[in-house]
Design a protein around this motif. Structure first.
Motif, PDB file in Angstrom:
ATOM      1  N   LYS A   1      -2.003  -9.629  -1.535  1.00 50.66           N
ATOM      2  CA  LYS A   1      -2.751  -9.070  -0.408  1.00 50.66           C
ATOM      3  C   LYS A   1      -1.861  -8.133   0.406  1.00 50.66           C
ATOM      4  O   LYS A   1      -0.684  -8.408   0.611  1.00 50.66           O
ATOM      5  CB  LYS A   1      -3.288 -10.194   0.481  1.00 50.66           C
ATOM      6  N   PRO A   2      -2.431  -7.022   0.894  1.00 53.05           N
ATOM      7  CA  PRO A   2      -1.605  -6.019   1.605  1.00 53.05           C
ATOM      8  C   PRO A   2      -1.026  -6.523   2.924  1.00 53.05           C
ATOM      9  O   PRO A   2       0.011  -6.037   3.374  1.00 53.05           O
ATOM     10  CB  PRO A   2      -2.573  -4.849   1.824  1.00 53.05           C
ATOM     11  N   GLU A   3      -1.681  -7.485   3.584  1.00 55.51           N
ATOM     12  CA  GLU A   3      -1.177  -7.945   4.886  1.00 55.51           C
ATOM     13  C   GLU A   3       0.133  -8.734   4.768  1.00 55.51           C
ATOM     14  O   GLU A   3       0.792  -9.003   5.776  1.00 55.51           O
ATOM     15  CB  GLU A   3      -2.222  -8.804   5.603  1.00 55.51           C
ATOM     16  N   TYR A   4       0.497  -9.103   3.540  1.00 60.58           N
ATOM     17  CA  TYR A   4       1.746  -9.860   3.342  1.00 60.58           C
ATOM     18  C   TYR A   4       2.850  -9.004   2.718  1.00 60.58           C
ATOM     19  O   TYR A   4       3.860  -9.523   2.269  1.00 60.58           O
ATOM     20  CB  TYR A   4       1.495 -11.086   2.456  1.00 60.58           C
ATOM     21  N   SER A   5       2.662  -7.688   2.694  1.00 56.87           N
ATOM     22  CA  SER A   5       3.679  -6.788   2.160  1.00 56.87           C
ATOM     23  C   SER A   5       4.508  -6.224   3.307  1.00 56.87           C
ATOM     24  O   SER A   5       4.084  -6.230   4.473  1.00 56.87           O
ATOM     25  CB  SER A   5       3.040  -5.643   1.379  1.00 56.87           C
TER      26      SER A   5
ATOM     27  N   THR B   1       8.080  -3.281   4.194  1.00 53.86           N
ATOM     28  CA  THR B   1       8.978  -2.227   3.721  1.00 53.86           C
ATOM     29  C   THR B   1      10.414  -2.690   3.917  1.00 53.86           C
ATOM     30  O   THR B   1      10.803  -3.040   5.035  1.00 53.86           O
ATOM     31  CB  THR B   1       8.743  -0.913   4.477  1.00 53.86           C
ATOM     32  N   LYS B   2      11.201  -2.671   2.842  1.00 53.00           N
ATOM     33  CA  LYS B   2      12.586  -3.105   2.912  1.00 53.00           C
ATOM     34  C   LYS B   2      13.460  -2.024   3.543  1.00 53.00           C
ATOM     35  O   LYS B   2      13.011  -0.913   3.803  1.00 53.00           O
ATOM     36  CB  LYS B   2      13.095  -3.434   1.515  1.00 53.00           C
ATOM     37  N   LYS B   3      14.725  -2.351   3.800  1.00 49.60           N
ATOM     38  CA  LYS B   3      15.653  -1.410   4.416  1.00 49.60           C
ATOM     39  C   LYS B   3      15.898  -0.189   3.543  1.00 49.60           C
ATOM     40  O   LYS B   3      16.153   0.900   4.051  1.00 49.60           O
ATOM     41  CB  LYS B   3      16.976  -2.115   4.714  1.00 49.60           C
ATOM     42  N   ASP B   4      15.847  -0.383   2.201  1.00 44.28           N
ATOM     43  CA  ASP B   4      16.076   0.750   1.308  1.00 44.28           C
ATOM     44  C   ASP B   4      14.829   1.593   1.077  1.00 44.28           C
ATOM     45  O   ASP B   4      14.838   2.529   0.279  1.00 44.28           O
ATOM     46  CB  ASP B   4      16.628   0.254  -0.021  1.00 44.28           C
ATOM     47  N   GLY B   5      13.728   1.242   1.765  1.00 43.37           N
ATOM     48  CA  GLY B   5      12.509   2.032   1.653  1.00 43.37           C
ATOM     49  C   GLY B   5      11.518   1.533   0.625  1.00 43.37           C
ATOM     50  O   GLY B   5      10.396   2.039   0.565  1.00 43.37           O
ATOM     51  N   THR B   6      11.894   0.562  -0.193  1.00 42.19           N
ATOM     52  CA  THR B   6      10.990   0.030  -1.215  1.00 42.19           C
ATOM     53  C   THR B   6      10.055  -1.007  -0.607  1.00 42.19           C
ATOM     54  O   THR B   6      10.332  -1.581   0.452  1.00 42.19           O
ATOM     55  CB  THR B   6      11.793  -0.602  -2.363  1.00 42.19           C
ATOM     56  N   ARG B   7       8.942  -1.245  -1.311  1.00 37.21           N
ATOM     57  CA  ARG B   7       7.957  -2.220  -0.850  1.00 37.21           C
ATOM     58  C   ARG B   7       8.327  -3.601  -1.342  1.00 37.21           C
ATOM     59  O   ARG B   7       8.822  -3.787  -2.448  1.00 37.21           O
ATOM     60  CB  ARG B   7       6.561  -1.846  -1.348  1.00 37.21           C
ATOM     61  N   GLY B   8       8.100  -4.598  -0.504  1.00 37.08           N
ATOM     62  CA  GLY B   8       8.389  -5.981  -0.857  1.00 37.08           C
ATOM     63  C   GLY B   8       7.338  -6.924  -0.313  1.00 37.08           C
ATOM     64  O   GLY B   8       6.272  -6.497   0.145  1.00 37.08           O
ATOM     65  N   VAL B   9       7.657  -8.213  -0.371  1.00 33.92           N
ATOM     66  CA  VAL B   9       6.726  -9.256   0.061  1.00 33.92           C
ATOM     67  C   VAL B   9       7.368 -10.045   1.190  1.00 33.92           C
ATOM     68  O   VAL B   9       8.551 -10.399   1.122  1.00 33.92           O
ATOM     69  CB  VAL B   9       6.359 -10.192  -1.113  1.00 33.92           C
ATOM     70  N   ASP B  10       6.603 -10.347   2.210  1.00 28.50           N
ATOM     71  CA  ASP B  10       7.079 -11.156   3.334  1.00 28.50           C
ATOM     72  C   ASP B  10       6.896 -12.624   2.970  1.00 28.50           C
ATOM     73  O   ASP B  10       5.857 -13.238   3.254  1.00 28.50           O
ATOM     74  CB  ASP B  10       6.297 -10.800   4.604  1.00 28.50           C
ATOM     75  N   ALA B  11       7.920 -13.204   2.346  1.00 29.80           N
ATOM     76  CA  ALA B  11       7.823 -14.585   1.868  1.00 29.80           C
ATOM     77  C   ALA B  11       7.685 -15.573   3.017  1.00 29.80           C
ATOM     78  O   ALA B  11       6.967 -16.585   2.895  1.00 29.80           O
ATOM     79  CB  ALA B  11       9.054 -14.914   1.025  1.00 29.80           C
ATOM     80  N   GLN B  12       8.341 -15.304   4.129  1.00 32.13           N
ATOM     81  CA  GLN B  12       8.256 -16.206   5.271  1.00 32.13           C
ATOM     82  C   GLN B  12       6.831 -16.262   5.823  1.00 32.13           C
ATOM     83  O   GLN B  12       6.319 -17.334   6.178  1.00 32.13           O
ATOM     84  CB  GLN B  12       9.237 -15.755   6.355  1.00 32.13           C
ATOM     85  N   LYS B  13       6.206 -15.115   5.878  1.00 33.52           N
ATOM     86  CA  LYS B  13       4.827 -15.054   6.369  1.00 33.52           C
ATOM     87  C   LYS B  13       3.876 -15.777   5.421  1.00 33.52           C
ATOM     88  O   LYS B  13       2.951 -16.475   5.856  1.00 33.52           O
ATOM     89  CB  LYS B  13       4.419 -13.593   6.528  1.00 33.52           C
ATOM     90  N   ILE B  14       4.131 -15.624   4.110  1.00 34.09           N
ATOM     91  CA  ILE B  14       3.287 -16.315   3.128  1.00 34.09           C
ATOM     92  C   ILE B  14       3.468 -17.820   3.238  1.00 34.09           C
ATOM     93  O   ILE B  14       2.503 -18.589   3.159  1.00 34.09           O
ATOM     94  CB  ILE B  14       3.627 -15.824   1.703  1.00 34.09           C
ATOM     95  N   SER B  15       4.710 -18.268   3.420  1.00 37.44           N
ATOM     96  CA  SER B  15       4.966 -19.709   3.547  1.00 37.44           C
ATOM     97  C   SER B  15       4.235 -20.279   4.755  1.00 37.44           C
ATOM     98  O   SER B  15       3.660 -21.381   4.699  1.00 37.44           O
ATOM     99  CB  SER B  15       6.469 -19.959   3.672  1.00 37.44           C
ATOM    100  N   GLY B  16       4.277 -19.542   5.858  1.00 38.28           N
ATOM    101  CA  GLY B  16       3.540 -20.006   7.038  1.00 38.28           C
ATOM    102  C   GLY B  16       2.047 -20.076   6.792  1.00 38.28           C
ATOM    103  O   GLY B  16       1.381 -21.030   7.232  1.00 38.28           O
ATOM    104  N   ALA B  17       1.509 -19.099   6.087  1.00 38.44           N
ATOM    105  CA  ALA B  17       0.073 -19.088   5.799  1.00 38.44           C
ATOM    106  C   ALA B  17      -0.314 -20.248   4.880  1.00 38.44           C
ATOM    107  O   ALA B  17      -1.363 -20.886   5.079  1.00 38.44           O
ATOM    108  CB  ALA B  17      -0.311 -17.758   5.167  1.00 38.44           C
TER     109      ALA B  17
END
Length: 307
Positions: free
Chosen positions: A142-146, A148-164
């Motif tokens: 889902k896009p709400e859990y993505s 942007t990393k420091k190097d500009g690439t897209r990633g996943v917010d694992a902490q946010k997913i764990s909370g959900a």
């Protein structure tokens, strides 16, 4: 007649004197000529001899320097060889010492480290972990859990997913949780079977390696709160002390309902200490017999495993 000075000499004497004088003059001229001719030759010979001597001295000096340099090189090579030998011996000694200091290290025929038993131990399942493992791939798409990393690439917010996932589990009804509990019971039965198989496959060497590593971990500043050693099921167990024989006697009192075990043990310990030597005798005799059997069995165990 010939006048010489103030004297008048006879002609014969004068002729003789003139001849002698001419002869002397000729001899002097020849001698001077010889010296004139001989001097450059001698100078050339002396110069050549001096040049040869100089070249010889330079050659000797060069050879001496070369020999000295060669000896220095040989000395340096010999010193370097000695240092390398000492370094190699030191490295070998350090490696041997490290191996002795780390008895849990074992290598296979290919020189690779054999894993410690705990790394191969089956992992006990958890019902929430099973639920989270099923939900994580769905939520990460889902896009709400993505992010942007420091190097500009897209990633996943694992902490946010764990909370959900945690919020979903809390909000889930008991009926919905039951399906996960059923899966957990099935996974738990499989774990217990795998754990029993893993434990039965352990050798005494595996147990000693793991326990040696556990002793090392207890010396570290950052270590787990609980470190449990492995127990060899074939190793004889120490016999219970006389007090435990007294506590577990058939005619002994039963722990009252509601009393804590520690409190019950303290109460029985005071009762045992109040016994007379004659009353303690049977328990101490039984302990002595059990200890003798234990020592004999332990000796056989050690001899059998060492062989």
């Amino acid at each position: 007649m010939l006048f010489v000075g103030a004297r008048l000499l006879p002609r014969a004497v004068a002729r003789s004197s003139a001849t002698s004088l001419v002869s002397q003059v000729r001899n002097l001229s020849l001698s001077a000529a010889r010296r004139t001719v001989a001097t450059p030759v001698l100078s050339q010979a002396a110069a050549k001899s001096s040049s040869t001597a100089t070249k010889s001295r330079k050659s000797a000096t060069a050879n001496t320097k070369k020999n000295t340099a060669t000896k220095k090189d040989e000395g340096a090579k010999a010193s370097g060889t000695k240092k390398n030998n000492k370094k190699t011996a030191s490295v070998s000694a350090d490696k041997k010492k490290k191996e002795e200091d780390r008895p849990w290290i074992k290598q296979d025929a290919n020189g690779k480290n054999v894993p410690l038993p705990y790394t191969l131990r089956p992992k006990k399942p958890s019902v929430f972990v099973m639920f989270a493992a099923a939900r994580f791939p769905i939520l990460r798409a889902k896009p709400e859990y993505s992010l942007t990393k420091k190097d500009g690439t897209r990633g996943v917010d694992a902490q946010k997913i764990s909370g959900a996932v945690g919020e979903e589990w809390k909000a889930m009804s008991e009926a919905d949780k039951q399906q996960w509990n059923d899966k957990f019971e099935s996974a738990l039965a499989q774990y217990e079977a795998d754990y029993k198989k893993w434990k039965s496959s352990l050798t005494r060497e595996d147990i000693e390696r793991q326990n040696a590593f556990n002793r090392h971990r207890r010396t570290l500043k950052t270590r787990p709160k609980r470190i449990i050693n492995l127990v060899d099921p074939l190793k004889p167990k120490k016999p219970p002390i006389p007090f435990w024989l007294y506590l577990n006697r058939e005619e002994g009192e039963q722990k009252p309902a509601g009393m804590r075990q520690a409190e019950w043990v303290r109460e029985q310990s005071r009762a045992y200490q109040a016994l007379s030597e004659a009353e303690k005798g049977p328990y101490e005799e039984q302990f002595a017999k059990n200890k003798e059997q234990y020592n004999r069995a332990l000796k056989e165990y050690n001899e059998g495993t060492s062989a």
